[in-house]
Design a protein around this motif. Sequence first.
Motif, PDB file in Angstrom:
ATOM      1  N   GLY A  20       0.808  -1.222   0.000  1.00 16.21           N
ATOM      2  CA  GLY A  20       0.000   0.000   0.000  1.00 16.21           C
ATOM      3  C   GLY A  20       0.838   1.269   0.000  1.00 16.21           C
ATOM      4  O   GLY A  20       0.374   2.321   0.440  1.00 16.21           O
ATOM      5  N   LEU A  21       2.068   1.179  -0.498  1.00 17.89           N
ATOM      6  CA  LEU A  21       2.946   2.344  -0.522  1.00 17.89           C
ATOM      7  C   LEU A  21       2.603   3.244  -1.706  1.00 17.89           C
ATOM      8  O   LEU A  21       2.140   2.773  -2.740  1.00 17.89           O
ATOM      9  CB  LEU A  21       4.406   1.892  -0.604  1.00 17.89           C
ATOM     10  CG  LEU A  21       4.881   1.033   0.564  1.00 17.89           C
ATOM     11  CD1 LEU A  21       6.259   0.475   0.296  1.00 17.89           C
ATOM     12  CD2 LEU A  21       4.867   1.834   1.858  1.00 17.89           C
ATOM     13  N   THR A  22       2.853   4.528  -1.533  1.00 20.40           N
ATOM     14  CA  THR A  22       2.590   5.502  -2.592  1.00 20.40           C
ATOM     15  C   THR A  22       3.870   6.268  -2.905  1.00 20.40           C
ATOM     16  O   THR A  22       4.862   6.163  -2.173  1.00 20.40           O
ATOM     17  CB  THR A  22       1.503   6.506  -2.154  1.00 20.40           C
ATOM     18  OG1 THR A  22       2.023   7.277  -1.062  1.00 20.40           O
ATOM     19  CG2 THR A  22       0.217   5.798  -1.748  1.00 20.40           C
ATOM     20  N   LEU A  49      12.315   0.561   5.460  1.00 22.21           N
ATOM     21  CA  LEU A  49      11.292  -0.270   6.081  1.00 22.21           C
ATOM     22  C   LEU A  49      11.927  -1.275   7.034  1.00 22.21           C
ATOM     23  O   LEU A  49      13.044  -1.742   6.791  1.00 22.21           O
ATOM     24  CB  LEU A  49      10.512  -1.044   5.013  1.00 22.21           C
ATOM     25  CG  LEU A  49       9.680  -0.223   4.039  1.00 22.21           C
ATOM     26  CD1 LEU A  49       9.156  -1.110   2.925  1.00 22.21           C
ATOM     27  CD2 LEU A  49       8.538   0.461   4.762  1.00 22.21           C
ATOM     28  N   PRO A  50      11.207  -1.656   8.088  1.00 17.40           N
ATOM     29  CA  PRO A  50      11.712  -2.707   8.967  1.00 17.40           C
ATOM     30  C   PRO A  50      11.512  -4.073   8.313  1.00 17.40           C
ATOM     31  O   PRO A  50      10.488  -4.333   7.692  1.00 17.40           O
ATOM     32  CB  PRO A  50      10.837  -2.564  10.221  1.00 17.40           C
ATOM     33  CG  PRO A  50       9.575  -1.951   9.728  1.00 17.40           C
ATOM     34  CD  PRO A  50       9.951  -1.087   8.550  1.00 17.40           C
ATOM     35  N   ASP A  61      17.051   0.018   3.721  1.00 20.33           N
ATOM     36  CA  ASP A  61      16.795   1.044   2.710  1.00 20.33           C
ATOM     37  C   ASP A  61      16.605   0.339   1.371  1.00 20.33           C
ATOM     38  O   ASP A  61      17.571  -0.166   0.785  1.00 20.33           O
ATOM     39  CB  ASP A  61      17.957   2.026   2.617  1.00 20.33           C
ATOM     40  CG  ASP A  61      18.062   2.921   3.839  1.00 20.33           C
ATOM     41  OD1 ASP A  61      17.004   3.256   4.415  1.00 20.33           O
ATOM     42  OD2 ASP A  61      19.188   3.281   4.213  1.00 20.33           O
ATOM     43  N   PHE A  62      15.364   0.284   0.903  1.00 21.95           N
ATOM     44  CA  PHE A  62      15.059  -0.351  -0.374  1.00 21.95           C
ATOM     45  C   PHE A  62      15.047   0.688  -1.483  1.00 21.95           C
ATOM     46  O   PHE A  62      14.433   1.747  -1.344  1.00 21.95           O
ATOM     47  CB  PHE A  62      13.679  -1.012  -0.345  1.00 21.95           C
ATOM     48  CG  PHE A  62      13.620  -2.292   0.424  1.00 21.95           C
ATOM     49  CD1 PHE A  62      14.029  -3.487  -0.162  1.00 21.95           C
ATOM     50  CD2 PHE A  62      13.141  -2.312   1.721  1.00 21.95           C
ATOM     51  CE1 PHE A  62      13.960  -4.676   0.544  1.00 21.95           C
ATOM     52  CE2 PHE A  62      13.073  -3.499   2.433  1.00 21.95           C
ATOM     53  CZ  PHE A  62      13.488  -4.676   1.845  1.00 21.95           C
ATOM     54  N   ILE A  63      15.718   0.358  -2.580  1.00 26.66           N
ATOM     55  CA  ILE A  63      15.608   1.151  -3.798  1.00 26.66           C
ATOM     56  C   ILE A  63      14.423   0.556  -4.552  1.00 26.66           C
ATOM     57  O   ILE A  63      14.408  -0.642  -4.856  1.00 26.66           O
ATOM     58  CB  ILE A  63      16.892   1.076  -4.637  1.00 26.66           C
ATOM     59  CG1 ILE A  63      18.074   1.619  -3.840  1.00 26.66           C
ATOM     60  CG2 ILE A  63      16.717   1.829  -5.952  1.00 26.66           C
ATOM     61  CD1 ILE A  63      19.421   1.357  -4.474  1.00 26.66           C
ATOM     62  N   VAL A  64      13.413   1.383  -4.822  1.00 27.16           N
ATOM     63  CA  VAL A  64      12.197   0.906  -5.469  1.00 27.16           C
ATOM     64  C   VAL A  64      12.311   1.143  -6.971  1.00 27.16           C
ATOM     65  O   VAL A  64      12.570   2.265  -7.411  1.00 27.16           O
ATOM     66  CB  VAL A  64      10.946   1.612  -4.901  1.00 27.16           C
ATOM     67  CG1 VAL A  64       9.682   1.092  -5.567  1.00 27.16           C
ATOM     68  CG2 VAL A  64      10.880   1.420  -3.381  1.00 27.16           C
ATOM     69  N   VAL A  65      12.153   0.065  -7.738  1.00 24.31           N
ATOM     70  CA  VAL A  65      12.236   0.160  -9.197  1.00 24.31           C
ATOM     71  C   VAL A  65      10.958  -0.402  -9.812  1.00 24.31           C
ATOM     72  O   VAL A  65      10.362  -1.342  -9.297  1.00 24.31           O
ATOM     73  CB  VAL A  65      13.462  -0.596  -9.762  1.00 24.31           C
ATOM     74  CG1 VAL A  65      14.747   0.061  -9.309  1.00 24.31           C
ATOM     75  CG2 VAL A  65      13.449  -2.051  -9.378  1.00 24.31           C
TER      76      VAL A  65
END
Length: 136
Positions: A20-22, A49-50, A61-65
């Motif tokens: 549910g991330l924006t 995110l934990p 620390d996630f890099i979102v692609v």
Amino acid sequence: MVDQGSAADVMYPDLYKGLGLTQEDLTTYTSPLVSFEGRLVTPMGLIRLPVQSGTEVVEVDFIVVDVYSPYTAILGRPWLHTLKAVSSTLHQKVKYPSEDQVLEIVGDQTVARRCQVAAIRHRPEAETSATADNDS
């Protein structure tokens, strides 16, 4: 997927949307990555995110692609180092210290093979269209 060769922890669209991330949840991250197909990918952003592994919770620390992947996320060296973990691709295991014991996460060889086959069979839409045009 745990990838000890990856210098980044990466999140893919299925997980990002499933949580549910924006776009507002992301911070700016513009350093390009190289996809499985060898293409440069500009990340959507970065999110912390934990992640719970057994009783341990570490911030990642996630890099979102926004690219295709048979995986929902790749946990690389940053996560492994934070957890003080050791991974074995041969044994499909990750072991890490927790209080006075060593815990392990065991992978599933069948699922790993399915993901690998899916990645190999996947052809980006642009390639599929170009191939279809050439076959005509």
